[in-house]
Design a protein around this motif. Structure first.
Motif, PDB file in Angstrom:
ATOM      1  N   ARG A   5       6.893  34.785  -8.405  1.00 42.80           N
ATOM      2  CA  ARG A   5       7.655  35.957  -8.825  1.00 42.80           C
ATOM      3  C   ARG A   5       6.659  37.064  -9.146  1.00 42.80           C
ATOM      4  NH1 ARG A   5       6.650  32.581 -12.850  1.00 42.80           N
ATOM      5  NH2 ARG A   5       6.184  33.366 -14.939  1.00 42.80           N
ATOM      6  N   LEU A   6       7.101  38.292  -9.125  1.00 41.89           N
ATOM      7  CA  LEU A   6       6.243  39.414  -9.467  1.00 41.89           C
ATOM      8  C   LEU A   6       5.902  39.397 -10.954  1.00 41.89           C
ATOM      9  CD1 LEU A   6       8.029  42.185  -7.364  1.00 41.89           C
ATOM     10  CD2 LEU A   6       5.916  40.975  -6.794  1.00 41.89           C
ATOM     11  N   GLY A   7       4.833  40.105 -11.318  1.00 47.10           N
ATOM     12  CA  GLY A   7       4.461  40.179 -12.727  1.00 47.10           C
ATOM     13  C   GLY A   7       3.093  39.617 -13.027  1.00 47.10           C
ATOM     14  N   GLY A   8       2.240  39.437 -12.025  1.00 48.43           N
ATOM     15  CA  GLY A   8       0.909  38.915 -12.257  1.00 48.43           C
ATOM     16  C   GLY A   8      -0.032  39.941 -12.848  1.00 48.43           C
ATOM     17  N   ARG A   9      -1.131  39.455 -13.378  1.00 48.23           N
ATOM     18  CA  ARG A   9      -2.154  40.346 -13.942  1.00 48.23           C
ATOM     19  C   ARG A   9      -2.970  40.986 -12.819  1.00 48.23           C
ATOM     20  NH1 ARG A   9      -5.165  36.415 -18.037  1.00 48.23           N
ATOM     21  NH2 ARG A   9      -4.967  35.059 -16.219  1.00 48.23           N
ATOM     22  N   GLU A  13       7.172  45.337  -2.898  1.00 45.62           N
ATOM     23  CA  GLU A  13       6.351  44.283  -3.484  1.00 45.62           C
ATOM     24  C   GLU A  13       7.032  42.922  -3.326  1.00 45.62           C
ATOM     25  OE1 GLU A  13       5.066  44.964  -7.447  1.00 45.62           O
ATOM     26  OE2 GLU A  13       3.585  46.461  -6.857  1.00 45.62           O
ATOM     27  N   GLN A  14       8.340  42.873  -3.510  1.00 45.17           N
ATOM     28  CA  GLN A  14       9.041  41.602  -3.359  1.00 45.17           C
ATOM     29  C   GLN A  14       8.983  41.120  -1.907  1.00 45.17           C
ATOM     30  OE1 GLN A  14      10.515  39.605  -5.894  1.00 45.17           O
ATOM     31  NE2 GLN A  14      10.357  38.202  -4.148  1.00 45.17           N
ATOM     32  N   ARG A  39       3.002  33.729 -11.129  1.00 47.50           N
ATOM     33  CA  ARG A  39       3.020  35.180 -11.291  1.00 47.50           C
ATOM     34  C   ARG A  39       2.222  35.829 -10.159  1.00 47.50           C
ATOM     35  NH1 ARG A  39       0.796  35.168 -17.371  1.00 47.50           N
ATOM     36  NH2 ARG A  39      -0.820  34.082 -16.177  1.00 47.50           N
ATOM     37  N   THR A  86       0.600  39.074  -7.948  1.00 49.22           N
ATOM     38  CA  THR A  86       0.046  40.416  -7.937  1.00 49.22           C
ATOM     39  C   THR A  86       0.007  40.897  -6.495  1.00 49.22           C
ATOM     40  OG1 THR A  86      -1.324  39.943  -9.869  1.00 49.22           O
ATOM     41  CG2 THR A  86      -1.972  41.824  -8.502  1.00 49.22           C
TER      42      THR A  86
END
Length: 629
Positions: free
Chosen positions: A62-66, A108-109, A187, A189
Motif C-alpha cells: 500500500r502507499l505510505g512508505g518513507r 502512484e497507485q 509500505r 514509496t
C-alpha cells in the motif's frame, strides 16, 4: 560490530551477514544468492546482532512508505542500457524500476500495482526487478549527524543498495522511469518521474559537468543548483574527480546528514543550505545524468576498528606492503589474506559498493575507461593519504615522538595508495588504454583522477611520490629516536611518468581535484590541466600574484610558491577576478564564490562559471573559456 536499529527491526533476512551477502529480488520475493563461505564477520569484530526474518507472507503493498535514502542515480550507460541505483535502510519486499513512455501518466497507485504485478504489463511501460546488496561497511558514530538519532559508539547502519540494469533502450532517446520500493510492512514509496538514456553514440557531441571535492561543504548545494540553472539537469555525464564525502564508511555523509549537504542530497535536489538569506537544495542531476566518479583520498578508509571512531579509522591507513609483511609474519587463522589486508591497511569497499560501475577488467571500479560520445574518458586511482605537517602527529615529514617505539602506530608519511608509476599495473593499463582504437578515434581524450599534477593549491606539494624514509636510532640502545620522510621532486610520479605519456598520446584535458580551487595550465604539448574544485570551500592559492607561500620545510624538493610542475597558470580569458590593484588573478580561491565547469564537445571548449553566494540575486558569470585542441 553491533547493529543499530530504529523504528522496529530491519528487514534483513539473515541472522548473520558476510561482507559479500547479495540478495536478489525477483517477482517480489527475495532469494539469497552468492553468500560467501567462511566466518560471518572479520577477525576481531563482534558478530552482527541477529535480526528477525521478514514474514513469509508480507502484507499487501500500500502507499505510505518513507522516502528512499537517496533518489535513484544513473551509472555507466551502454549502447542500449544504463544502470539505475537507489538505497534504503531495509531490504524490502519489492524493489522495481518502471520504464516507458506511459510511466509518467501512472498514478502512484497504478505504479505500485504495476510494480507488484497487480497490474498487467504495458502497453507503454516495462518492469525491471532489482538486485539488492547490503553495504558491508556502512556505520555511524558519535561524529555522525543523523536526523532524530544519536550515537555514542561506532555502530553498524544497515544500508541496502538496489541496482537494475535497464536494457532495450534506443540510442538518442530519453525514456521516463520511476522507482517503486516496498518495505517489509508493505509500505510503498513511488518516486517522481525521471528520465534515462543509453550511452551517447561514438563521435556525437556531449555536455559534461566537471566537478570534485563536494565533501559536505557549505556551498556545494548552491553550486549544483547553479549548474542546473545554467546547463539543465539532462547532461551526458557528471565527472567527479574524487573526494565525494569526508568519511566514506559513515552512511549519513552519503545520504541524510542533518546539515543538509550529504553527497546524494545535493545531486538529487534534496539538500538544504541557507546562505545570505537564500535556501539552496542542489538539483535533481543524477536522476537524469549518469555519474562518473573517481577515487579521492576521502574515499579511502584506514585500518578497521571496533572501538575507535570513524574519523580515527579514516586517518589510520598503512601501506599495503607493510600490512602484507605483518600477514606473512603472523599468518592469522580463520581469515583469508585479502580480507585481513583490507582490515589492516586501507579499504575502498564502500566506494566500490556504491559505484560498482563503470569498471574495467584490470581495475574494477578503481580505474576504467569509457567513450562518451566524442570524448574518451580514462579514470585513474591516483591519490595518497593526506597527512598534517605537524610534528606531533603522524605527519607528512615525520612520525610523532610518542609513536617512535611502536611501529604499528606509524603512518608511513603521505604514501600513495595505488601505484601509478611507470611499470605499475595501473600505468601499463593506462598506456594500453590511451593507445587503443577507442581513444585514438575519439575527438577528445580526457583523463580524470584526484591528485593535482599542476596546481597552485596547498595540496600540490610535497611531490606525488613514495616517501623516502630515514630512521635514526640511539647508538647505545638501538631505540628509534626519529623517523622522517622526504619526497624527491624528480620522482614525482605524475610529472615524471604520467605527463610524458599524456603528451605523447594526445590527451586534451586532465581533470583533477584535491586543492579546493580553480586553476588551469597548458603544457608545451597542448595538454590542458584543470582543477575546478572550488565547490564549497578553499584552502588557498600560493602564487606570486598574491605573495602567499606554502608552509613547507626548507628543501630543494619543496616548491613553496607557484606550480611545482613549473608551468605558468593561465589567467581566465573572459572575466577573471582581480586583486585590490585591479590585476587579473590566475585562480579562484574563495569561501564565498563557488565555481563549476562544463565541457561542451560540440563547440570544442571548456567553460568555467562562478557565482558569488554573498549576492543571491546576482547572475552566474562565465569567467573562462578555452579550446580543447
Amino acid at each position: 560490530m553491533t547493529e543499530h536499529r530504529v523504528d522496529g527491526p530491519t528487514a534483513d533476512d539473515s541472522t548473520s551477514l558476510t561482507r559479500r551477502n547479495v540478495l536478489t529480488i525477483a517477482g517480489g520475493a527475495a532469494v539469497a544468492a552468492g553468500i560467501a563461505a567462511g566466518p560471518a564477520t572479520p577477525a576481531g569484530a563482534s558478530p552482527v546482532t541477529p535480526v528477525p526474518a521478514r514474514p513469509q507472507d508480507p502484507p499487501p503493498a500500500r502507499l505510505g512508505g518513507r522516502p528512499l535514502l537517496c533518489e535513484p542515480y544513473l551509472l555507466d550507460p551502454q549502447a542500449s542500457a544504463v544502470h539505475v541505483v537507489w538505497h534504503t535502510e531495509e531490504h524490502g519486499t519489492t524493489q522495481v524500476v518502471l520504464v516507458g513512455a506511459e510511466v509518467a501518466a501512472l498514478s502512484e497507485q497504478a505504479a505500485l500495482d504495476a510494480a507488484t504485478g497487480r497490474r498487467g504489463a504495458g502497453p507503454g511501460w516495462r518492469r525491471f526487478a532489482a538486485e539488492t546488496l547490503r553495504l558491508s561497511r556502512t556505520r555511524e558514530d558519535s561524529g555522525s549527524a543523523v536526523p532524530g538519532r544519536t550515537f555514542t559508539a561506532v555502530v553498524d547502519r544497515p544500508v541496502y543498495r538496489h541496482l537494475v540494469r535497464v536494457g532495450g533502450l534506443t540510442a538518442g532517446e530519453r525514456t521516463p522511469y520511476r522507482v517503486v520500493s516496498v518495505d517489509h510492512l508493505g509500505r510503498a514509496t513511488v518516486t517522481a518521474t525521471y528520465s534515462l538514456a543509453p550511452a551517447v553514440p561514438a563521435r556525437q557531441p556531449v555536455r559534461l559537468l566537471l566537478t570534485s571535492d563536494h565533501q559536505l561543504m557549505g556551498m556545494t548545494p548552491v553550486n549544483l543548483e547553479k549548474v542546473a540553472e545554467t546547463a539543465g539537469v539532462r547532461l551526458d555525464g557528471i565527472l567527479v574527480a574524487g573526494d565525494l564525502v569526508n568519511i566514506p564508511d559513515r552512511a549519513s555523509e552519503w545520504f541524510d546528514h542533518t546539515g543538509g549537504r550529504a553527497f546524494f542530497a545535493g545531486l538529487t535536489g534534496r539538500a538544504e543550505r541557507t546562505i545570505a538569506g537564500r535556501t539552496y537544495r542542489g538539483a535533481p542531476l543524477v536522476q537524469h545524468s549518469p555519474l562518473f566518479p573517481a577515487i579521492g583520498n576521502h574515499e579511502v578508509m584506514g585500518r578497521w576498528s571496533d572501538t575507535a571512531g570513524l574519523n580515527a579509522q579514516f586517518n589510520d591507513p598503512q601501506p599495503l606492503d607493510v600490512a602484507r609483511r605483518r600477514w606473512q609474519e603472523t599468518r592469522p587463522a580463520g581469515i583469508d589474506e585479502e580480507t585481513w589486508l583490507g582490515l589492516h591497511s586501507w579499504d575502498v569497499t564502500t566506494y566500490e559498493e556504491l559505484f560498482p560501475y563503470p569498471r574495467s577488467a584490470a581495475g574494477g571500479p578503481r580505474w576504467w575507461a569509457r567513450t562518451i560520445g566524442d570524448v574518451h574518458l580514462v579514470t585513474l586511482f591516483a591519490t595518497q593519504i593526506w597527512r598534517s605537517g605537524a610534528a606531533n602527529t603522524r605527519g607528512k615529514f615525520s612520525e610523532a615522538p610518542a609513536d617512535l617505539g611502536d611501529e604499528s602506530r606509524w603512518g608511513y608519511g603521505q604514501f600513495i595508495f595505488e601505484p601509478i608509476a611507470r611499470g605499475s599495473r595501473q600505468y601499463r593499463w593506462l598506456d594500453r588504454q590511451l593507445a587503443s582504437a577507442e581513444a585514438r578515434q575519439a575527438k577528445y581524450r580526457v583523463v580524470m583522477y584526484h591528485h593535482p599534477g599542476h596546481g597552485l593549491g596547498d595540496n600540490s606539494a610535497p611531490p606525488f611520490t613514495d616517501p623516502v624514509q630515514t630512521i635514526t636510532r640511539d647508538p647505545a640502545t638501538g631505540a628509534v629516536t626519529g623517523v622522517r620522510y622526504e619526497y624527491p621532486l624528480a620522482d614525482d610520479h605524475i610529472l615524471r611518468d604520467l605527463e610524458p605519456l599524456f603528451s605523447a598520446r594526445g590527451v586534451n584535458l586532465v581533470h583533477n581535484g584535491h586543492s579546493h580551487l580553480w586553476n588551469r595550465f597548458r603544457n608545451p604539448h597542448g595538454v590542458n590541466w584543470l582543477e575546478t574544485s572550488n565547490v564549497g570551500n578553499s584552502y588557498g592559492a600560493y602564487d606570486a600574484s598574491n605573495g602567499a607561500s606554502r608552509n613547507l620545510p626548507d628543501s630543494p624538493d619543496h616548491v613553496r610558491q607557484g606550480d611545482p610542475g613549473g608551468l605558468t597558470p593561465v589567467v581566465p580569458t573572459v572575466a577573471p577576478l582581480t586583486d585590490a590593484a585591479g590585476t587579473p588573478l590566475p585562480y579562484v580561491s574563495s569561501n564565498d564564490i563557488t565555481v563549476f565547469s562544463l565541457l561542451d564537445s560540440a563547440a570544442g571548449v571548456v567553460r568555467s562559471y562562478r557565482f558569488d553566494t554573498r549576492e543571491p540575486d546576482s547572475a552566474v558569470v562565465l569567467f573562462d573559456e578555452f579550446p580543447l585542441s
